[in-house]
Scaffold this active site. Structure first.
Site, PDB file in Angstrom:
ATOM      1  N   SER A   1     -23.613  10.398  22.138  1.00 19.73           N
ATOM      2  CA  SER A   1     -24.680  10.958  21.286  1.00 19.73           C
ATOM      3  C   SER A   1     -24.530  10.488  19.854  1.00 19.73           C
ATOM      4  O   SER A   1     -23.465  10.658  19.256  1.00 19.73           O
ATOM      5  CB  SER A   1     -24.632  12.479  21.205  1.00 19.73           C
TER       6      SER A   1
ATOM      7  N   HIS B   1     -34.385  10.140  31.297  1.00 17.06           N
ATOM      8  CA  HIS B   1     -33.485   9.185  30.651  1.00 17.06           C
ATOM      9  C   HIS B   1     -32.867   8.308  31.711  1.00 17.06           C
ATOM     10  O   HIS B   1     -32.088   8.784  32.521  1.00 17.06           O
ATOM     11  CB  HIS B   1     -32.345   9.911  29.927  1.00 17.06           C
TER      12      HIS B   1
ATOM     13  N   ARG C   1     -23.386   7.413  30.629  1.00 17.62           N
ATOM     14  CA  ARG C   1     -22.104   8.097  30.821  1.00 17.62           C
ATOM     15  C   ARG C   1     -22.284   9.200  31.852  1.00 17.62           C
ATOM     16  O   ARG C   1     -23.253   9.950  31.785  1.00 17.62           O
ATOM     17  CB  ARG C   1     -21.657   8.675  29.482  1.00 17.62           C
ATOM     18  N   THR C   2     -21.365   9.276  32.779  1.00 16.45           N
ATOM     19  CA  THR C   2     -21.342  10.408  33.718  1.00 16.45           C
ATOM     20  C   THR C   2     -20.294  11.380  33.200  1.00 16.45           C
ATOM     21  O   THR C   2     -19.138  11.005  33.006  1.00 16.45           O
ATOM     22  CB  THR C   2     -20.987   9.923  35.137  1.00 16.45           C
ATOM     23  N   HIS C   3     -20.717  12.600  32.925  1.00 17.41           N
ATOM     24  CA  HIS C   3     -19.784  13.589  32.381  1.00 17.41           C
ATOM     25  C   HIS C   3     -19.060  14.333  33.502  1.00 17.41           C
ATOM     26  O   HIS C   3     -19.610  14.543  34.589  1.00 17.41           O
ATOM     27  CB  HIS C   3     -20.531  14.591  31.493  1.00 17.41           C
TER      28      HIS C   3
ATOM     29  N   GLU D   1     -17.321  25.686  23.545  1.00 14.81           N
ATOM     30  CA  GLU D   1     -16.139  26.543  23.523  1.00 14.81           C
ATOM     31  C   GLU D   1     -16.473  27.912  22.926  1.00 14.81           C
ATOM     32  O   GLU D   1     -17.400  28.042  22.128  1.00 14.81           O
ATOM     33  CB  GLU D   1     -15.024  25.906  22.668  1.00 14.81           C
TER      34      GLU D   1
ATOM     35  N   SER E   1     -15.995  14.676  26.883  1.00 17.47           N
ATOM     36  CA  SER E   1     -15.918  13.339  27.509  1.00 17.47           C
ATOM     37  C   SER E   1     -14.643  12.641  27.045  1.00 17.47           C
ATOM     38  O   SER E   1     -13.698  13.281  26.599  1.00 17.47           O
ATOM     39  CB  SER E   1     -17.152  12.503  27.108  1.00 17.47           C
TER      40      SER E   1
ATOM     41  N   ASN F   1     -21.389  18.901  14.790  1.00 15.84           N
ATOM     42  CA  ASN F   1     -21.420  20.319  14.393  1.00 15.84           C
ATOM     43  C   ASN F   1     -19.997  20.776  14.141  1.00 15.84           C
ATOM     44  O   ASN F   1     -19.047  20.174  14.652  1.00 15.84           O
ATOM     45  CB  ASN F   1     -22.022  21.163  15.535  1.00 15.84           C
TER      46      ASN F   1
END
Ligand code: HPA
Length: 284
Positions: free
Chosen positions: A51, A83, A104-106, A205, A224, A247
């Site tokens: 991202s 996407h 990307r595969t998370h 979290e 990731s 953030n």
């Protein structure tokens, strides 16, 4: 609106889901697909765009070919509908080739760790000896405002999982290469660095979990990279990791976290950090 589809209906069987398949053989098949579909036989560098980092591909060089990730053996359709993850072959001005992985595969998608690290193994099988992993993540250091790029100096893998199968013992000292971090700092001497903590997600979290991450030596929280970095090291690649702080981590700022704000912070920072990344890749 992002619609999360953990297991899209009608998706074809993935050879990595066959427990008897050797993931390194599937990676070789993927590399052969990439060579055939892009017309580029070998790649030198691989770059996974997380991202906020998406625009770097255009700045690195000339796109020779862009193919949907799902046309390559073992890749997983994007979890976000609308996407299509893609794989690009980019020729740099000096003639080297970068494989840009926009797919990307998370781990939180629930497909298992083989699928998570497949792009890294495929990149290694195309010849890449350097793996650049980027992500958007939460910052624990209060001085990191949203939009700050940070080098990853080390990681703490809290997924409880590993891409290594069987009694495969791999040294992870200097996993995030000091040499490559120095190259990055030769481009931007102000780059901070920190320890990345990979949690499973997809929930963010709790504030208590962020305090735990801080207490055990973490500076960045995300979902990731750590598992991918381990697979890259297993494949003998040199690893460079970058987080974009999108953030402040939960509880560090009094504001609640919102996925939309995380994406917006990535979009806002994109021009600046993409240029930084392109300059770093050129110097690798
Ligand atoms: N935590 C985990 N993953 C993230 C965050 C976060 O705060 N921000 C962006 N990805």
């Amino acid at each position: 609106m992002h619609v999360f589809e953990p297991h899209p209906a009608g998706s074809a069987a993935n050879p990595l889901d066959d427990a008897s398949a050797d993931p390194l053989v599937v990676a070789e098949q993927a590399a052969a697909d990439i060579a055939r579909l892009t017309g580029v036989e070998r790649h030198d560098i691989a770059l996974t765009l997380g991202s906020g980092w998406g625009r770097a591909a255009e700045l690195i060089g000339q796109t020779i070919a862009e193919v949907p990730a799902t046309s390559v053996t073992g890749f997983t359709a994007s979890a976000v509908s609308g996407h299509t993850g893609s794989i690009r072959s980019v020729r740099m001005p000096d003639g080297r080739h970068t494989l840009v992985i926009g797919a990307r595969t998370h781990y939180y998608e629930g497909y298992g760790v083989r699928r998570v690290v497949h792009s890294v193994r495929a990149a290694a099988a195309t010849g890449a000896t350097t793996m650049v992993l980027t992500n958007g993540a939460g910052g624990i250091r209060e001085s990191w405002h949203p939009g700050t790029p940070v080098l990853i100096s080390d990681h703490i893998n809290l997924t409880g999982d590993s891409p290594l199968e069987g009694a495969t013992f791999i040294d992870l000292t200097d996993l995030y290469s000091r040499r490559l971090r120095d190259v990055a700092r030769s481009i931007d001497p102000n780059l901070d660095e920190g320890v990345y903590v990979q949690n499973r997600g997809p929930h963010y979290e709790t504030p208590a979990e962020v305090q735990m991450a801080k207490a055990i030596g973490g500076h960045i929280v995300g979902m990731s990279t750590a598992l991918e970095a381990i697979a890259a090291r297993q494949a003998g690649m040199e690893v460079l990791g970058f987080s974009l702080i999108t953030n402040l981590a939960a509880g560090i700022s009094p504001e609640p976290l919102s996925h939309a704000e995380v994406l917006q912070a990535g979009r806002d920072a994109e021009p600046v950090i993409s240029e930084l990344l392109a300059r770093v890749v050129a110097a690798l």
